[in-house]
Design a protein around this motif. Structure first.
Motif, PDB file in Angstrom:
ATOM      1  N   ASP A  51      43.421  33.414  41.708  1.00 53.60           N
ATOM      2  CA  ASP A  51      44.673  33.468  42.020  1.00 53.60           C
ATOM      3  C   ASP A  51      45.435  34.240  40.595  1.00 53.60           C
ATOM      4  O   ASP A  51      45.213  33.794  39.414  1.00 53.60           O
ATOM      5  N   GLY A  52      46.471  35.116  40.817  1.00 53.29           N
ATOM      6  CA  GLY A  52      47.310  35.555  39.752  1.00 53.29           C
ATOM      7  C   GLY A  52      46.552  36.793  38.902  1.00 53.29           C
ATOM      8  O   GLY A  52      47.205  37.291  38.055  1.00 53.29           O
ATOM      9  N   LEU A  53      45.466  37.048  39.383  1.00 56.78           N
ATOM     10  CA  LEU A  53      44.869  38.132  38.605  1.00 56.78           C
ATOM     11  C   LEU A  53      45.552  39.654  39.145  1.00 56.78           C
ATOM     12  O   LEU A  53      45.714  39.747  40.390  1.00 56.78           O
ATOM     13  N   SER A  54      45.179  40.568  38.546  1.00 56.01           N
ATOM     14  CA  SER A  54      45.521  41.820  38.706  1.00 56.01           C
ATOM     15  C   SER A  54      44.709  42.509  39.923  1.00 56.01           C
ATOM     16  O   SER A  54      43.451  41.997  39.900  1.00 56.01           O
ATOM     17  N   HIS A  55      45.099  43.462  40.494  1.00 55.56           N
ATOM     18  CA  HIS A  55      44.232  44.294  41.510  1.00 55.56           C
ATOM     19  C   HIS A  55      42.941  44.786  40.784  1.00 55.56           C
ATOM     20  O   HIS A  55      42.027  44.756  41.470  1.00 55.56           O
ATOM     21  N   GLU A  56      43.219  45.482  39.760  1.00 56.85           N
ATOM     22  CA  GLU A  56      42.108  45.808  38.892  1.00 56.85           C
ATOM     23  C   GLU A  56      41.008  44.788  38.646  1.00 56.85           C
ATOM     24  O   GLU A  56      39.622  44.893  38.849  1.00 56.85           O
ATOM     25  N   GLU A  57      41.310  43.777  38.190  1.00 53.84           N
ATOM     26  CA  GLU A  57      40.470  42.457  37.674  1.00 53.84           C
ATOM     27  C   GLU A  57      39.979  42.159  39.322  1.00 53.84           C
ATOM     28  O   GLU A  57      38.857  41.609  39.270  1.00 53.84           O
ATOM     29  N   LEU A  58      40.647  42.048  40.220  1.00 53.92           N
ATOM     30  CA  LEU A  58      39.970  41.536  41.416  1.00 53.92           C
ATOM     31  C   LEU A  58      38.989  42.556  42.133  1.00 53.92           C
ATOM     32  O   LEU A  58      37.933  42.078  42.401  1.00 53.92           O
ATOM     33  N   SER A  59      39.287  43.551  42.033  1.00 55.32           N
ATOM     34  CA  SER A  59      38.170  44.529  42.500  1.00 55.32           C
ATOM     35  C   SER A  59      36.745  44.435  41.797  1.00 55.32           C
ATOM     36  O   SER A  59      35.665  44.628  42.508  1.00 55.32           O
ATOM     37  N   VAL A  60      37.037  44.237  40.396  1.00 55.19           N
ATOM     38  CA  VAL A  60      35.759  43.971  39.595  1.00 55.19           C
ATOM     39  C   VAL A  60      34.925  42.664  40.204  1.00 55.19           C
ATOM     40  O   VAL A  60      33.853  42.601  40.628  1.00 55.19           O
ATOM     41  N   ILE A  61      35.656  41.526  40.227  1.00 53.71           N
ATOM     42  CA  ILE A  61      35.117  40.365  41.211  1.00 53.71           C
ATOM     43  C   ILE A  61      34.551  40.509  42.452  1.00 53.71           C
ATOM     44  O   ILE A  61      33.550  40.068  42.596  1.00 53.71           O
ATOM     45  N   PHE A  62      35.456  41.056  43.106  1.00 54.43           N
ATOM     46  CA  PHE A  62      34.888  41.468  44.586  1.00 54.43           C
ATOM     47  C   PHE A  62      33.774  42.399  44.562  1.00 54.43           C
ATOM     48  O   PHE A  62      32.887  41.949  45.710  1.00 54.43           O
ATOM     49  N   ASN A  63      33.604  42.987  43.624  1.00 57.04           N
ATOM     50  CA  ASN A  63      32.366  43.659  43.504  1.00 57.04           C
ATOM     51  C   ASN A  63      31.066  43.044  43.024  1.00 57.04           C
ATOM     52  O   ASN A  63      30.035  43.607  43.017  1.00 57.04           O
ATOM     53  N   LYS A  64      31.260  41.796  42.577  1.00 54.46           N
ATOM     54  CA  LYS A  64      30.234  41.127  41.879  1.00 54.46           C
ATOM     55  C   LYS A  64      29.783  39.946  42.916  1.00 54.46           C
ATOM     56  O   LYS A  64      28.723  39.447  43.177  1.00 54.46           O
ATOM     57  N   CYS A  65      30.750  39.363  43.673  1.00 52.37           N
ATOM     58  CA  CYS A  65      30.621  38.180  44.457  1.00 52.37           C
ATOM     59  C   CYS A  65      30.165  38.587  45.914  1.00 52.37           C
ATOM     60  O   CYS A  65      30.324  39.648  46.439  1.00 52.37           O
ATOM     61  N   GLU A  66      29.382  37.622  46.485  1.00 53.10           N
ATOM     62  CA  GLU A  66      28.931  37.726  47.663  1.00 53.10           C
ATOM     63  C   GLU A  66      30.010  37.221  48.764  1.00 53.10           C
ATOM     64  O   GLU A  66      30.194  37.867  49.847  1.00 53.10           O
ATOM     65  N   TYR A  67      30.544  36.299  48.477  1.00 53.50           N
ATOM     66  CA  TYR A  67      31.651  35.592  49.501  1.00 53.50           C
ATOM     67  C   TYR A  67      33.011  35.572  48.812  1.00 53.50           C
ATOM     68  O   TYR A  67      33.150  34.982  47.424  1.00 53.50           O
ATOM     69  N   PHE A  68      34.011  35.454  49.462  1.00 50.20           N
ATOM     70  CA  PHE A  68      35.468  35.303  49.024  1.00 50.20           C
ATOM     71  C   PHE A  68      35.964  34.200  49.818  1.00 50.20           C
ATOM     72  O   PHE A  68      36.387  34.393  50.934  1.00 50.20           O
ATOM     73  N   ILE A  69      36.252  32.980  49.250  1.00 46.00           N
ATOM     74  CA  ILE A  69      36.719  31.761  49.980  1.00 46.00           C
ATOM     75  C   ILE A  69      38.157  31.835  49.997  1.00 46.00           C
ATOM     76  O   ILE A  69      38.812  32.155  48.823  1.00 46.00           O
ATOM     77  N   CYS A  70      38.946  31.873  51.041  1.00 46.43           N
ATOM     78  CA  CYS A  70      40.415  32.103  50.987  1.00 46.43           C
ATOM     79  C   CYS A  70      40.990  31.013  51.753  1.00 46.43           C
ATOM     80  O   CYS A  70      41.071  30.488  53.007  1.00 46.43           O
ATOM     81  N   TYR A  71      41.747  30.233  50.978  1.00 43.21           N
ATOM     82  CA  TYR A  71      42.754  29.147  51.538  1.00 43.21           C
ATOM     83  C   TYR A  71      43.979  29.484  52.325  1.00 43.21           C
ATOM     84  O   TYR A  71      44.406  28.715  53.004  1.00 43.21           O
ATOM     85  N   ASP A  72      44.455  30.887  52.058  1.00 40.75           N
ATOM     86  CA  ASP A  72      45.568  31.356  52.590  1.00 40.75           C
ATOM     87  C   ASP A  72      45.039  31.907  53.861  1.00 40.75           C
ATOM     88  O   ASP A  72      44.203  32.816  53.987  1.00 40.75           O
ATOM     89  N   LEU A  73      45.938  31.608  55.023  1.00 37.30           N
ATOM     90  CA  LEU A  73      45.343  31.887  56.291  1.00 37.30           C
ATOM     91  C   LEU A  73      45.635  33.487  56.674  1.00 37.30           C
ATOM     92  O   LEU A  73      44.990  33.938  57.436  1.00 37.30           O
ATOM     93  N   TYR A  74      46.693  34.089  55.733  1.00 39.28           N
ATOM     94  CA  TYR A  74      47.057  35.132  56.318  1.00 39.28           C
ATOM     95  C   TYR A  74      47.451  36.083  54.814  1.00 39.28           C
ATOM     96  O   TYR A  74      48.517  35.888  54.315  1.00 39.28           O
ATOM     97  N   THR A  75      46.597  36.864  54.450  1.00 41.28           N
ATOM     98  CA  THR A  75      46.733  37.625  52.880  1.00 41.28           C
ATOM     99  C   THR A  75      45.621  38.971  53.401  1.00 41.28           C
ATOM    100  O   THR A  75      44.962  39.045  53.768  1.00 41.28           O
ATOM    101  N   MET A  76      46.407  39.881  52.791  1.00 38.94           N
ATOM    102  CA  MET A  76      45.682  40.964  52.824  1.00 38.94           C
ATOM    103  C   MET A  76      44.583  41.181  51.803  1.00 38.94           C
ATOM    104  O   MET A  76      43.804  42.051  51.763  1.00 38.94           O
ATOM    105  N   TYR A  77      44.399  40.109  50.955  1.00 39.82           N
ATOM    106  CA  TYR A  77      43.267  40.128  50.033  1.00 39.82           C
ATOM    107  C   TYR A  77      41.989  40.103  50.727  1.00 39.82           C
ATOM    108  O   TYR A  77      41.042  40.504  50.157  1.00 39.82           O
ATOM    109  N   CYS A  78      41.869  39.462  51.834  1.00 42.37           N
ATOM    110  CA  CYS A  78      40.699  39.568  52.695  1.00 42.37           C
ATOM    111  C   CYS A  78      40.178  40.951  52.907  1.00 42.37           C
ATOM    112  O   CYS A  78      39.000  41.139  52.867  1.00 42.37           O
ATOM    113  N   ARG A  79      41.082  41.791  53.393  1.00 44.55           N
ATOM    114  CA  ARG A  79      40.614  43.260  53.396  1.00 44.55           C
ATOM    115  C   ARG A  79      40.243  43.970  52.343  1.00 44.55           C
ATOM    116  O   ARG A  79      39.343  44.659  52.406  1.00 44.55           O
ATOM    117  N   TYR A  80      41.150  43.524  51.255  1.00 44.67           N
ATOM    118  CA  TYR A  80      40.778  43.894  50.059  1.00 44.67           C
ATOM    119  C   TYR A  80      39.281  43.583  49.562  1.00 44.67           C
ATOM    120  O   TYR A  80      38.547  44.553  49.155  1.00 44.67           O
TER     121      TYR A  80
END
Length: 311
Positions: free
Chosen positions: A195-224
């Motif tokens: 939460d609160g990270l920049s898009h650039e920071e998130l991209s790095v983490i999404f490229n490292k992790c196997e799973y992204f657990i999302c408590y928000d039912l509706y967000t574009m971040y799942c597609r990212y």
């Protein structure tokens, strides 16, 4: 026809604010005069009260602060800011969180970016307002029974969110956002909160992790996350089935609704990426349909406004 979009000042981590600014940008690209009214800028009618003058003082302080930090209140889309003179004859677009008609516009649109009242408790709408919804889940069918009043624009940020890690992945990250009132027990111990990270920071983490657990039912971040090769798992809400969560099957592509749905997310990832590749053209079609509906609905009022402007 001129549009004024009433919107909070641009924030890169707010999907609702991003699409408000994106709508303004797309309307402008379609040849429509489009301006934004950034909050907390007060309207002329608000200056009739002490609260309005306090808001004006805060607006000046806000602008000075942004100058000092080099923050562009016009957003990355370089949108022009409306003045009180621009309000006459304009179609004003408010998100559902806005109470009443603070700009005093004669042609008012409410864009339901969430269910009315969920975020702000506001359901103070005008009887002649024209309603559009972002997702069917956000629509209130009692005030907007028109299924074709669907306005959806997307900002994919595909220059940032790319799959740059074809090797093995491990671990989890998680996001809370609008799920803050839910039990936060679906992710593993040691998972990183993003939460609160920049898009650039998130991209790095999404490229490292196997799973992204999302408590928000509706967000574009799942597609990212999918765009980066990470598997998003939306934490199911009790009493809400998968089909009720996302009625349109294409909106479920690439995303797991709970751990039991992971195989679906993996199997449909390619379908989601193909679907996203066509998102820009769908957004353009959606905005064109929106403009056509607005012109028909406000035809008489816009004609009066045009005649008044020519006097």
């Amino acid at each position: 026809m001129k549009f004024i979009i009433w919107t909070p000042v641009y924030r890169d981590n707010s999907g609702g604010i991003i699409v408000l600014h994106k709508l303004a940008s797309m309307l402008r690209e379609a040849g429509r005069v489009t301006l934004i009214w950034p909050q907390p800028k007060p309207s002329f009618s608000e200056l009739k009260t002490l609260r309005g003058w306090i808001k004006l003082a805060n607006w000046f302080k806000f602008q000075l602060k942004n100058l000092a930090t080099n923050r562009d209140i016009k957003s990355p889309y370089k949108l022009d800011i409306a003045t009180n003179k621009d309000i006459s004859g304009a179609v004003v677009v408010y998100p559902e969180i806005t109470a009443g008609n603070p700009l005093g516009g004669s042609c008012v649109i409410r864009w339901l970016l969430n269910k009315p009242g969920v975020i702000s408790g506001v359901t103070d709408f005008g009887s002649n307002d024209l309603f559009f919804y972002y997702h069917k889940h956000f629509n209130d069918w009692t005030i907007n029974p028109h299924e074709d009043h669907h306005l959806r624009v997307s900002e994919l940020k595909s220059d940032i969110y790319q799959n740059t890690n074809k090797a093995e992945r491990s671990g989890q990250c998680y996001m809370v956002r609008k799920g803050r009132d839910r039990p936060l027990d679906y992710h593993e111990v040691g998972a990183q909160c993003v939460d609160g990270l920049s898009h650039e920071e998130l991209s790095v983490i999404f490229n490292k992790c196997e799973y992204f657990i999302c408590y928000d039912l509706y967000t574009m971040y799942c597609r990212y996350a999918v765009m980066c090769g990470c598997i998003p798992i939306v934490v199911p809400q009790e009493g809400l089935s998968k089909e009720e969560w996302r009625p349109e099957i294409q909106n479920r592509y690439g995303i797991a609704y709970g751990w039991d749905d992971v195989s679906w997310a993996v199997e449909t990832r390619g379908k989601l990426l193909d679907y996203l590749a066509e998102e820009e053209s769908r957004s353009i079609d959606s905005v064109d349909r929106f403009v056509a509906i607005v012109e028909r609905y406000f035809a008489d009022q816009l004609s009066v406004n045009s005649a008044d402007d020519q006097r």
